[in-house]
Design a protein around this motif. Structure first.
Motif, PDB file in Angstrom:
ATOM      1  N   SER A   1      31.312  18.216  72.821  1.00 55.63           N
ATOM      2  CA  SER A   1      31.015  17.636  71.816  1.00 55.63           C
ATOM      3  C   SER A   1      29.892  16.464  71.551  1.00 55.63           C
ATOM      4  O   SER A   1      29.020  16.817  70.383  1.00 55.63           O
ATOM      5  CB  SER A   1      32.410  17.001  71.456  1.00 55.63           C
ATOM      6  N   GLN A   2      29.406  15.530  72.446  1.00 58.16           N
ATOM      7  CA  GLN A   2      28.489  15.290  72.921  1.00 58.16           C
ATOM      8  C   GLN A   2      26.711  15.189  73.114  1.00 58.16           C
ATOM      9  O   GLN A   2      25.820  15.501  73.386  1.00 58.16           O
ATOM     10  CB  GLN A   2      28.869  13.914  73.666  1.00 58.16           C
ATOM     11  N   SER A   3      27.077  17.125  73.464  1.00 61.33           N
ATOM     12  CA  SER A   3      25.536  17.495  73.812  1.00 61.33           C
ATOM     13  C   SER A   3      25.342  18.485  72.856  1.00 61.33           C
ATOM     14  O   SER A   3      25.287  17.996  71.876  1.00 61.33           O
ATOM     15  CB  SER A   3      25.732  19.326  74.968  1.00 61.33           C
ATOM     16  N   LEU A   4      23.515  18.023  73.320  1.00 64.59           N
ATOM     17  CA  LEU A   4      22.485  18.387  72.257  1.00 64.59           C
ATOM     18  C   LEU A   4      22.756  19.923  71.922  1.00 64.59           C
ATOM     19  O   LEU A   4      22.226  20.295  69.754  1.00 64.59           O
ATOM     20  CB  LEU A   4      21.227  18.424  72.736  1.00 64.59           C
ATOM     21  N   HIS A   5      23.357  21.146  72.463  1.00 62.68           N
ATOM     22  CA  HIS A   5      23.536  22.000  71.830  1.00 62.68           C
ATOM     23  C   HIS A   5      24.525  22.384  70.378  1.00 62.68           C
ATOM     24  O   HIS A   5      24.289  22.882  69.561  1.00 62.68           O
ATOM     25  CB  HIS A   5      23.376  23.194  72.445  1.00 62.68           C
ATOM     26  N   HIS A   6      25.522  21.583  71.539  1.00 62.47           N
ATOM     27  CA  HIS A   6      26.730  20.749  70.186  1.00 62.47           C
ATOM     28  C   HIS A   6      26.161  20.514  69.102  1.00 62.47           C
ATOM     29  O   HIS A   6      26.734  20.818  67.621  1.00 62.47           O
ATOM     30  CB  HIS A   6      27.298  20.848  70.388  1.00 62.47           C
ATOM     31  N   ALA A   7      25.221  19.711  68.961  1.00 60.28           N
ATOM     32  CA  ALA A   7      24.381  18.597  67.850  1.00 60.28           C
ATOM     33  C   ALA A   7      23.557  19.900  66.822  1.00 60.28           C
ATOM     34  O   ALA A   7      23.996  19.923  65.165  1.00 60.28           O
ATOM     35  CB  ALA A   7      23.328  17.828  68.165  1.00 60.28           C
ATOM     36  N   VAL A   8      23.212  20.554  67.543  1.00 59.63           N
ATOM     37  CA  VAL A   8      22.301  21.289  67.023  1.00 59.63           C
ATOM     38  C   VAL A   8      23.121  22.329  66.148  1.00 59.63           C
ATOM     39  O   VAL A   8      22.809  22.972  65.086  1.00 59.63           O
ATOM     40  CB  VAL A   8      21.095  22.216  67.578  1.00 59.63           C
TER      41      VAL A   8
ATOM     42  N   LEU B   1       9.302  26.884  63.116  1.00 60.80           N
ATOM     43  CA  LEU B   1       9.102  26.008  64.939  1.00 60.80           C
ATOM     44  C   LEU B   1       8.331  26.786  65.164  1.00 60.80           C
ATOM     45  O   LEU B   1       7.941  27.286  65.993  1.00 60.80           O
ATOM     46  CB  LEU B   1      10.113  25.188  65.130  1.00 60.80           C
ATOM     47  N   TRP B   2       9.194  27.853  65.331  1.00 66.10           N
ATOM     48  CA  TRP B   2       8.863  28.920  65.915  1.00 66.10           C
ATOM     49  C   TRP B   2       7.469  29.616  65.927  1.00 66.10           C
ATOM     50  O   TRP B   2       6.904  30.382  66.457  1.00 66.10           O
ATOM     51  CB  TRP B   2       9.816  30.407  65.757  1.00 66.10           C
TER      52      TRP B   2
ATOM     53  N   LEU C   1      17.568  22.111  77.665  1.00 65.59           N
ATOM     54  CA  LEU C   1      17.285  21.002  76.673  1.00 65.59           C
ATOM     55  C   LEU C   1      15.505  19.989  76.095  1.00 65.59           C
ATOM     56  O   LEU C   1      16.106  20.003  74.838  1.00 65.59           O
ATOM     57  CB  LEU C   1      16.871  19.979  77.882  1.00 65.59           C
ATOM     58  N   MET C   2      14.358  20.968  76.594  1.00 66.11           N
ATOM     59  CA  MET C   2      14.126  20.430  75.920  1.00 66.11           C
ATOM     60  C   MET C   2      13.997  21.657  74.541  1.00 66.11           C
ATOM     61  O   MET C   2      13.414  20.600  73.003  1.00 66.11           O
ATOM     62  CB  MET C   2      12.467  20.856  76.412  1.00 66.11           C
ATOM     63  N   LEU C   3      13.965  22.950  74.075  1.00 63.30           N
ATOM     64  CA  LEU C   3      14.084  23.676  73.126  1.00 63.30           C
ATOM     65  C   LEU C   3      15.219  23.166  71.977  1.00 63.30           C
ATOM     66  O   LEU C   3      14.964  22.816  70.967  1.00 63.30           O
ATOM     67  CB  LEU C   3      14.552  24.937  73.538  1.00 63.30           C
ATOM     68  N   SER C   4      16.546  22.536  72.951  1.00 61.44           N
ATOM     69  CA  SER C   4      17.924  21.727  71.920  1.00 61.44           C
ATOM     70  C   SER C   4      16.339  20.302  70.653  1.00 61.44           C
ATOM     71  O   SER C   4      16.854  19.981  69.896  1.00 61.44           O
ATOM     72  CB  SER C   4      18.914  21.335  72.095  1.00 61.44           C
ATOM     73  N   MET C   5      16.283  19.699  71.924  1.00 56.89           N
ATOM     74  CA  MET C   5      15.582  18.609  71.414  1.00 56.89           C
ATOM     75  C   MET C   5      14.380  18.906  69.921  1.00 56.89           C
ATOM     76  O   MET C   5      14.123  18.174  68.986  1.00 56.89           O
ATOM     77  CB  MET C   5      14.953  17.559  72.583  1.00 56.89           C
ATOM     78  N   MET C   6      13.138  20.280  70.579  1.00 46.78           N
ATOM     79  CA  MET C   6      12.005  20.066  69.123  1.00 46.78           C
ATOM     80  C   MET C   6      12.968  21.074  68.798  1.00 46.78           C
ATOM     81  O   MET C   6      12.879  20.289  67.076  1.00 46.78           O
ATOM     82  CB  MET C   6      11.451  21.792  70.362  1.00 46.78           C
ATOM     83  N   THR C   7      14.387  21.116  68.471  1.00 47.06           N
ATOM     84  CA  THR C   7      14.998  21.927  67.110  1.00 47.06           C
ATOM     85  C   THR C   7      15.878  20.372  66.472  1.00 47.06           C
ATOM     86  O   THR C   7      16.009  20.492  65.321  1.00 47.06           O
ATOM     87  CB  THR C   7      16.470  22.708  67.309  1.00 47.06           C
ATOM     88  N   LEU C   8      15.944  19.592  67.381  1.00 50.53           N
ATOM     89  CA  LEU C   8      16.456  18.159  66.415  1.00 50.53           C
ATOM     90  C   LEU C   8      15.778  17.303  65.959  1.00 50.53           C
ATOM     91  O   LEU C   8      16.174  16.777  64.712  1.00 50.53           O
ATOM     92  CB  LEU C   8      18.074  17.779  67.297  1.00 50.53           C
ATOM     93  N   ALA C   9      15.178  17.378  66.180  1.00 53.77           N
ATOM     94  CA  ALA C   9      13.182  16.387  66.334  1.00 53.77           C
ATOM     95  C   ALA C   9      12.255  16.510  65.474  1.00 53.77           C
ATOM     96  O   ALA C   9      11.465  15.971  65.306  1.00 53.77           O
ATOM     97  CB  ALA C   9      12.844  15.874  67.696  1.00 53.77           C
ATOM     98  N   TYR C  10      12.391  18.178  64.354  1.00 50.98           N
ATOM     99  CA  TYR C  10      10.966  18.314  64.547  1.00 50.98           C
ATOM    100  C   TYR C  10      10.468  18.308  63.660  1.00 50.98           C
ATOM    101  O   TYR C  10       9.273  18.318  63.345  1.00 50.98           O
ATOM    102  CB  TYR C  10      11.831  20.243  63.852  1.00 50.98           C
ATOM    103  N   GLU C  11      11.276  17.529  62.438  1.00 44.36           N
ATOM    104  CA  GLU C  11      10.443  16.803  61.720  1.00 44.36           C
ATOM    105  C   GLU C  11       9.939  15.875  61.495  1.00 44.36           C
ATOM    106  O   GLU C  11       8.997  15.114  60.915  1.00 44.36           O
ATOM    107  CB  GLU C  11      11.517  16.518  60.587  1.00 44.36           C
TER     108      GLU C  11
END
Length: 448
Positions: free
Chosen positions: A21-28, A231-232, A249-259
Motif C-alpha cells: 500500500s506504500q508502493s509508488l505504483h499504488h500511489a499512481v 508526459l508521454w 521505479l523511475m517511471l512511477s516517479m516521473m508520473t507522480l513528479a511530473y508537475e
C-alpha cells in the motif's frame, strides 16, 4: 505452536499489505488513476525464465510468479536492475503464499528477510536466519529452530546486492549450505543482475527469473492509463529520458513528479546519473508539496521542505554508516553523535546530572546519620561513584534526544515526523520499523 503460527502469519500478512500500500505504483493508481480501492498491482514488465542450461524463455503475461514458483518447486532466483521490480515481485509472491497458508493450515509460512544485515564473514546461515526472524517477528528462538528443521517456513530473501562486496562470496556459500543442512522446502533470493553475474559461485536453485526493462509500448500504456498523456508526448521523442523510463521505479516517479519536472532543463542534462538525480529531487519536491490526507501536523506546524530533507539526509547517512536498511527509534544511540563536540557534550551532561542526582540522594541520607558537613562530603563521594558508573534509567536517551534536537538533526517528536515522511512516500513504515521507499532514494539522501 499454533498460536505462534497464527501470530507469524498475521504479522507477515500485515507487513505485505503495508509495504504494497506504500508502493509508488499504488500511489499512481490512487492519486492519478483515481481507483478506490485500487486494482491488483499487475506487473508491467516482461519476465524471462532460465532453467539450468536450457535456453531462457519469456513468461506469458497471464502466468504469475507463484505459478513459476510452484513449477520450480519453491527454489527461485529473482534478478533485475535497481528499481526494476524485484521487491515488488517478491511481495506479490509473499501475498499469494500468505493466502495459501491461511487456507491450508499445514502449508509453510513465508517470511521476508533482507541480506543487508549480513555483516560478519564468520556468520552461520542458520544462526542468521534464527536471529533475523526472532528480531523482526518476535517469535521465540526454539520455535523458529523447530520450524526451520521441519521445513515450515518459506524463506523469501531480498537484498543480496546490498551485501558488502567483501562478504558476498561468504554469504552466497552459506546460503548454498541451506540445501545440505536445513533443506528448506522454499527458498527465493533477490539480487541485481549486475551483482550476481560477477559472482563466480552460483546459487543452488532450480531456476532464475530475469525482470526485463520496460518496452516503449509498456511505457506508453502505463502513462496513458495513469492519465499522463502529456508526459508521454514529451518522452516519446527523447531517447535518453525514455531510457530512464524503462526502469519501473523511475517511471512511477516521473508520473507522480511530473508537475515538478521542467522537460527543457531535464533534457539538457547529459549523463544518466544526472538525469536520475534530477528526477529524484523533483519527486521529493512533489511529495513535500502535495496535499496530504494524513494529518500528522497542522498546516502551521508542518516541517518546511528543507527541514524534512535535512532530517532525512542525516538519518540516511547514519543508517548507511551502520550498513542498515531499517530504522527504529530505539536505534538512536550516542555513536550517531558527531565526535566534534556533540559526543563530549552528551557524556558531560549525562555524568553531571547523574552525579548531582545521586549526590543529593546520598547527601540527604548521610545527613540523617551524621552531621551536615560529613553528610554532604559522603554524599558527594557517593554521588560521584554511583553517578559515574550507574547513571539514571532513561537519562541517556533523554539527553541524546535533546542534543540531536538542538543540533538540528531531528525534530522533538521524532515518531510523528517519521510517520509524516512515510505519508509523503519518502519512507515506508511497518509497525515501529521504517525504511526508505527504495534503496535508490535512500542512497540519494546519503549524498545530500
Amino acid at each position: 505452536m499454533q498460536r505462534n503460527r497464527d501470530k507469524l502469519l498475521n504479522t507477515v500478512k500485515r507487513e505485505v499489505l503495508q509495504l504494497r500500500s506504500q508502493s509508488l505504483h499504488h500511489a499512481v493508481i490512487v492519486n492519478l488513476v483515481r481507483q478506490r480501492p485500487p486494482q491488483q498491482l499487475k506487473r508491467s514488465w516482461d519476465i524471462e525464465v532460465k532453467v539450468g542450461k536450457r535456453p531462457s524463455f519469456q513468461l506469458p503475461a497471464k502466468i504469475s510468479i507463484i505459478q513459476v514458483f510452484d513449477r520450480m518447486k519453491g527454489k527461485l532466483l529473482i534478478l533485475g536492475n535497481p528499481g526494476g521490480g524485484k521487491t515488488t515481485t517478491l511481495l506479490e509472491l509473499a501475498r499469494k503464499l500468505v493466502i495459501r497458508a491461511e487456507k491450508e493450515p499445514k502449508t509453510s509460512i513465508p517470511v521476508l528477510l533482507d541480506l543487508s544485515t549480513w555483516q560478519d564473514k564468520n556468520q552461520d546461515i542458520s544462526d542468521w536466519l534464527v536471529n533475523q526472524i526472532k528480531f523482526k517477528y518476535k517469535i521465540p528462538e526454539k520455535v523458529i529452530s523447530n520450524w526451520l528443521e521441519n521445513q515450515q517456513l518459506s524463506l523469501l530473501i531480498d537484498g543480496f546486492d546490498r551485501v558488502s562486496p567483501e562478504l558476498s562470496k561468504n554469504c552466497l556459500e552459506e546460503i548454498n549450505k541451506l540445501s545440505v543442512y536445513l533443506q528448506p522446502k522454499d527458498l527465493v533470493i533477490c539480487s541485481s543482475f549486475a551483482t550476481y553475474k560477477n559472482c563466480r559461485t552460483k546459487f543452488k536453485l532450480n531456476a532464475a527469473v530475469l525482470l526485463q526493462s520496460l518496452t516503449t509500448g509498456q511505457i506508453q500504456d502505463y502513462l496513458l492509463a495513469a492519465s499522463s498523456r502529456e508526459l508521454w508526448h514529451y518522452l516519446q521523442d527523447e531517447p535518453e529520458l525514455l531510457n530512464l523510463a524503462e526502469i519501473p521505479l523511475m517511471l512511477s516517479m516521473m508520473t507522480l513528479a511530473y508537475e515538478e519536472i521542467l522537460i527543457a532543463a531535464w533534457r539538457r542534462i547529459t549523463s544518466q546519473q544526472g538525469r536520475e538525480k534530477y528526477l529524484l529531487n523533483a519527486y521529493i519536491r512533489r511529495q513535500l508539496g502535495r496535499e496530504n490526507n494524513y494529518n500528522w501536523y497542522s498546516k502551521s506546524q508542518e516541517p518546511l521542505p528543507e527541514q524534512t530533507r535535512r532530517w532525512l539526509a542525516w538519518l540516511a547517512q547514519r543508517m548507511a554508516a551502520d550498513n542498515s536498511q531499517e530504522f527504529t527509534i530505539e536505534k538512536l544511540r550516542p555513536a550517531w553523535l558527531d565526535s566534534n563536540g556533540e559526543l563530549q557534550a552528551y557524556q558531560l551532561i549525562v555524568n553531571l546530572i547523574s552525579v548531582l542526582f545521586w549526590g543529593f540522594i546520598f547527601g540527604f541520607i548521610f545527613t540523617l546519620v551524621f552531621d551536615l558537613y560529613q553528610g554532604l562530603i559522603l554524599g558527594a563521594i557517593g554521588g560521584v561513584i554511583i553517578g559515574m558508573f550507574f547513571g539514571l534509567p532513561g537519562l541517556k536517551n533523554f539527553v541524546l534526544r535533546i542534543i540531536l534536537f538542538f543540533n538540528g538533526h531531528i525534530p522533538w517528536n521524532y515518531r510523528r515526523f517519521l510517520n509524516y515522511a512515510a505519508s509523503r512516500l519518502l519512507l515506508q513504515r511497518v509497525g515501529d520499523r521504517y525504511q526508505f521507499i527504495h534503496h535508490l532514494l535512500y542512497k540519494h539522501f546519503t549524498e545530500m
